[in-house]
Structures are given as structure tokens and as C-alpha cells.
Design an enzyme around this catalytic site. Structure first.
Site, PDB file in Angstrom:
ATOM      1  N   TYR A 155       0.677  -1.107  -0.036  1.00 43.05           N
ATOM      2  CA  TYR A 155      -0.179   0.148  -0.134  1.00 43.05           C
ATOM      3  C   TYR A 155       0.752   1.624  -0.076  1.00 43.05           C
ATOM      4  O   TYR A 155       0.784   2.090  -0.464  1.00 43.05           O
ATOM      5  CB  TYR A 155      -0.419  -0.188   1.372  1.00 43.05           C
ATOM      6  CG  TYR A 155      -1.671   1.498   1.463  1.00 43.05           C
ATOM      7  CD1 TYR A 155      -2.750   0.970   1.102  1.00 43.05           C
ATOM      8  CD2 TYR A 155      -1.568   1.901   2.134  1.00 43.05           C
ATOM      9  CE1 TYR A 155      -3.722   2.205   1.064  1.00 43.05           C
ATOM     10  CE2 TYR A 155      -2.237   2.904   2.300  1.00 43.05           C
ATOM     11  CZ  TYR A 155      -3.200   3.368   1.269  1.00 43.05           C
ATOM     12  OH  TYR A 155      -4.994   4.571   1.870  1.00 43.05           O
ATOM     13  N   LYS A 159       0.674   4.113  -2.594  1.00 42.24           N
ATOM     14  CA  LYS A 159       0.612   5.652  -2.543  1.00 42.24           C
ATOM     15  C   LYS A 159       1.796   6.815  -2.565  1.00 42.24           C
ATOM     16  O   LYS A 159       1.494   8.057  -3.171  1.00 42.24           O
ATOM     17  CB  LYS A 159       0.102   5.730  -0.859  1.00 42.24           C
ATOM     18  CG  LYS A 159      -1.005   5.315  -0.473  1.00 42.24           C
ATOM     19  CD  LYS A 159      -1.920   5.841  -1.337  1.00 42.24           C
ATOM     20  CE  LYS A 159      -3.490   5.122  -1.104  1.00 42.24           C
ATOM     21  NZ  LYS A 159      -4.835   5.829  -1.890  1.00 42.24           N
TER      22      LYS A 159
HETATM   23  P1  NAP Z   1     -13.754   2.863   1.621  1.00 41.20           P
HETATM   24  O1  NAP Z   1     -14.748   3.306   1.862  1.00 41.20           O
HETATM   25  O2  NAP Z   1     -12.761   1.531   1.421  1.00 41.20           O
HETATM   26  O3  NAP Z   1     -13.551   2.668   0.223  1.00 41.20           O
HETATM   27  C1  NAP Z   1     -13.115   2.663  -1.687  1.00 41.20           C
HETATM   28  C2  NAP Z   1     -13.595   2.792  -2.761  1.00 41.20           C
HETATM   29  O4  NAP Z   1     -12.733   2.485  -3.877  1.00 41.20           O
HETATM   30  C3  NAP Z   1     -14.293   2.652  -2.809  1.00 41.20           C
HETATM   31  O5  NAP Z   1     -16.151   3.586  -3.344  1.00 41.20           O
HETATM   32  C4  NAP Z   1     -14.232   0.814  -3.909  1.00 41.20           C
HETATM   33  O6  NAP Z   1     -15.615   0.802  -4.972  1.00 41.20           O
HETATM   34  C5  NAP Z   1     -12.604   1.765  -4.752  1.00 41.20           C
HETATM   35  N1  NAP Z   1     -12.763   0.804  -5.360  1.00 41.20           N
HETATM   36  C6  NAP Z   1     -12.223  -0.472  -4.800  1.00 41.20           C
HETATM   37  N2  NAP Z   1     -11.140  -1.229  -6.331  1.00 41.20           N
HETATM   38  C7  NAP Z   1     -11.731  -0.423  -7.381  1.00 41.20           C
HETATM   39  C8  NAP Z   1     -11.637  -0.769  -8.619  1.00 41.20           C
HETATM   40  N3  NAP Z   1     -10.964  -1.630  -9.134  1.00 41.20           N
HETATM   41  N4  NAP Z   1     -11.824   0.083 -10.179  1.00 41.20           N
HETATM   42  C9  NAP Z   1     -12.841   1.318  -9.075  1.00 41.20           C
HETATM   43  N5  NAP Z   1     -13.289   1.608  -7.972  1.00 41.20           N
HETATM   44  C10 NAP Z   1     -12.528   1.282  -7.169  1.00 41.20           C
HETATM   45  O7  NAP Z   1     -12.323   3.063   1.250  1.00 41.20           O
HETATM   46  P2  NAP Z   1     -11.720   4.302   1.806  1.00 41.20           P
HETATM   47  O8  NAP Z   1     -10.960   5.168   3.097  1.00 41.20           O
HETATM   48  O9  NAP Z   1     -13.058   6.120   1.667  1.00 41.20           O
HETATM   49  O10 NAP Z   1     -10.746   5.350   0.591  1.00 41.20           O
HETATM   50  C11 NAP Z   1     -10.577   5.775  -0.294  1.00 41.20           C
HETATM   51  C12 NAP Z   1      -9.627   6.451  -0.663  1.00 41.20           C
HETATM   52  O11 NAP Z   1      -8.927   7.225   0.038  1.00 41.20           O
HETATM   53  C13 NAP Z   1      -7.936   5.401  -1.326  1.00 41.20           C
HETATM   54  O12 NAP Z   1      -7.225   5.360  -2.146  1.00 41.20           O
HETATM   55  C14 NAP Z   1      -7.721   5.260   0.328  1.00 41.20           C
HETATM   56  O13 NAP Z   1      -6.186   4.369   0.049  1.00 41.20           O
HETATM   57  C15 NAP Z   1      -7.483   6.342   0.749  1.00 41.20           C
HETATM   58  N6  NAP Z   1      -7.477   6.834   2.262  1.00 41.20           N
HETATM   59  C16 NAP Z   1      -7.513   6.537   3.200  1.00 41.20           C
HETATM   60  C17 NAP Z   1      -7.644   6.367   4.179  1.00 41.20           C
HETATM   61  C18 NAP Z   1      -8.395   6.584   5.713  1.00 41.20           C
HETATM   62  O14 NAP Z   1      -8.357   5.410   6.776  1.00 41.20           O
HETATM   63  N7  NAP Z   1      -9.437   6.202   5.617  1.00 41.20           N
HETATM   64  C19 NAP Z   1      -5.979   7.159   4.862  1.00 41.20           C
HETATM   65  C20 NAP Z   1      -5.649   7.564   3.285  1.00 41.20           C
HETATM   66  C21 NAP Z   1      -5.510   7.030   2.221  1.00 41.20           C
HETATM   67  P3  NAP Z   1     -16.361  -0.264  -5.271  1.00 41.20           P
HETATM   68  O15 NAP Z   1     -16.614  -1.320  -3.598  1.00 41.20           O
HETATM   69  O16 NAP Z   1     -18.074   0.056  -5.619  1.00 41.20           O
HETATM   70  O17 NAP Z   1     -15.117  -1.451  -5.254  1.00 41.20           O
END
Ligand code: NAP
Length: 246
Positions: A155, A159
């Protein structure tokens, strides 16, 4: 309504951070292309909420790691709205394991979706934005891409890669009116962090000076700044939104 008349494409917009970004864009007047890969109901719900702001939406199922599906998605967006002004690379997954347990497919799937997926969308968006000599590309990185984390070799590589791509593409496109930036969230309340054990969450909370986890809306606000007129001279940057953690 700082994005009135613009079109924003948000990947992984059905839930979590992507949903909050899509809603914020809609509230600011942008038509929103809502990409999802599996969460069809969540995407439909997000579209309904966005439309309450009086904008148009288009839901597109596409796996961002598949270049052909991404090309098709951008073509449909252009067909519907005429252009794409703002791309938000938000789609991402985790497959956390310490390195000795991490399988090749754990590494490959995370790199394919998080890094190559962002590249596929950057490329498709650049083609459209270069023609209009205007655009914003914002990618969701992570503080883990800046400082690393146990169990996240795959990961953090994806990133950190997003940060490298952002800085390179910003240099390529700056003279063409296209700004390319990243947001590095800290520890945000979504399904992604729900899976963490309570003991791990307590440890993380102890090192967040703000004393709380972030909310998806905290990230949406930063993305909005990078999508709007107040950041027209900002490119190649990583905006950390982490309650002071890093
Ligand atoms: P999440 O609720 O698990 O959402 C992830 C999203 O990515 C979902 O809408 C999912 O859609 C989509 N996704 C996954 N595989 C995909 C694919 N192959 N094609 C298109 N869409 C895809 O997680 P989140 O926390 O909101 O994360 C959003 C972003 O923020 C990510 O890039 C994550 O790495 C980043 N981030 C999150 C955190 C945190 O603490 N939560 C911290 C730093 C960065 P489907 O369900 O339709 O697949």
C-alpha cells in the site's frame, strides 16, 4: 457554487471518502461522474444525494486497473457532459500483511488498482484536458506513502508512487493550464479503517495531535480547494490532512 458548470469524475465514489468528495463537488455545482467497481447500490445512493443539489450525475461501473474500461468510462463521460474538468483518483484498496506473509497477488492487486488505476485515469483525463487547456487532477495518496507503515509495504509503495506520478505530471502539464496535486489523508473513518482491530485504533489515536480520527468530509474540503479557483497557482503539491499526525 465555485464549480458551477464543471464536470468532475470521481473514482470509487460510491462510499467513504469518494462519496464525500462527490457530494461536495455537487454542492458546489459540478456535474458528477460516479465511478464504482462493485458497490452498485452505494453508487446509486450517492447519485441520488448529488442530484438533490440540482446537478446531473452519471454512474459508470469500471475497474480502474483496466485501461480499456477506463478509456470507455471517459468516452461516456464526454458523450454525456462534453468534457471532464476535474479528475479525482480516489479508488483504492488495502491488502495488509507483514512482508513474509504478503503474497505476490497482494502486492500486484494493490499496485494495479491504487497506482496503475490512477495512471490509467490520469492518462485518459490528460487527453481531454490538453484539448481544452484546462483541468485539475487530484489523487488521494496517504500519509503511509510519506512515512511508511508496518504491514503496508504494498500500500505504501502504491501511495508513494502516486506522489511521484503527481509531481512528474504536474511538471508535464503546468504550462497547459492543468494542475496536478495529491491529498495525503491520515486516519479517516471509513470501511477501510473499520477493519482495524480496536487495539490498533487506540495506538493510532494516541499519535494524532487533533485527538480524533478524520472524517471523509475533512478530505473532501481539501480536494475542493485543489479543484477550485483558489488553487489556480498550486501544482505538484501533496496536501496532508491528518490532524497533525505526520
Ligand atoms: P473505502 O470505503 O474502502 O472505499 C474504497 C473505494 O474504492 C470504494 O468506493 C470502491 O468501490 C473503490 N474501488 C476499489 N477498487 C476499485 C476498482 N478496481 N475500480 C474502481 N473503484 C474501486 O475506502 P476509503 O477509506 O474511502 O478510501 C478512499 C481512498 O482514500 C483510497 O484510495 C484510500 O487508499 C485512501 N485513504 C484512505 C484512508 C483512510 O484512513 N480511510 C487514509 C489514507 C488514504 P467499489 O466498492 O465499487 O469497488
Amino acid at each position: 457554487m465555485i464549480l458551477h458548470g464543471k464536470t468532475a469524475l470521481v473514482t470509487g465514489a460510491g462510499k467513504g471518502i469518494g462519496r464525500a468528495i462527490a457530494l461536495r463537488m455537487a454542492i458546489e455545482g459540478a456535474n458528477v461522474v460516479i465511478n464504482y467497481s462493485g458497490s452498485e447500490d452505494a453508487a446509486a445512493d450517492c447519485a441520488t444525494e448529488c442530484e438533490k443539489a440540482g446537478v446531473r450525475t452519471l454512474r459508470i461501473k469500471a475497474d480502474v486497473s483496466d485501461a480499456a474500461q477506463v478509456e470507455e468510462m471517459f468516452a461516456r463521460a464526454v458523450e454525456e457532459f462534453g468534457t471532464v474538468d476535474i479528475l479525482v483518483n480516489n479508488a483504492g484498496i488495502t491488502r495488509d500483511k507483514i512482508i513474509l506473509r504478503m503474497k505476490e497477488e497482494d502486492f500486484d492487486s494493490v499496485l494495479d488498482i491504487n497506482l496503475k488505476g490512477s495512471y490509467n485515469c490520469m492518462k485518459a483525463a490528460s487527453k481531454i484536458m490538453l484539448k481544452q487547456r484546462n483541468g485539475r487532477i487530484i489523487s488521494i495518496s496517504s500519509i503511509v506513502g510519506l512515512r511508511g507503515n508496518v504491514g503496508q509495504v504494498n500500500y505504501s509503495a502504491s501511495k508513494a508512487g502516486i506522489i511521484g506520478m503527481t509531481k512528474s505530471l504536474a511538471r508535464e502539464l503546468a504550462s497547459k493550464g492543468i494542475n496536478v496535486n495529491a491529498v495525503a489523508p491520515g486516519f479517516i473513518e471509513t470501511d477501510m479503517t473499520k477493519a482495524l482491530p480496536e487495539s490498533e485504533k487506540e495506538k493510532l489515536l494516541a499519535v494524532i495531535p487533533a485527538g480524533r480520527m478524520g472524517k471523509p468530509e475533512d478530505i473532501a474540503g481539501a480536494v475542493l480547494f485543489l479543484a477550485g479557483p483558489d488553487s489556480s497557482y498550486v501544482t505538484g503539491q501533496v496536501l496532508t490532512v491528518d490532524g497533525g499526525m505526520v
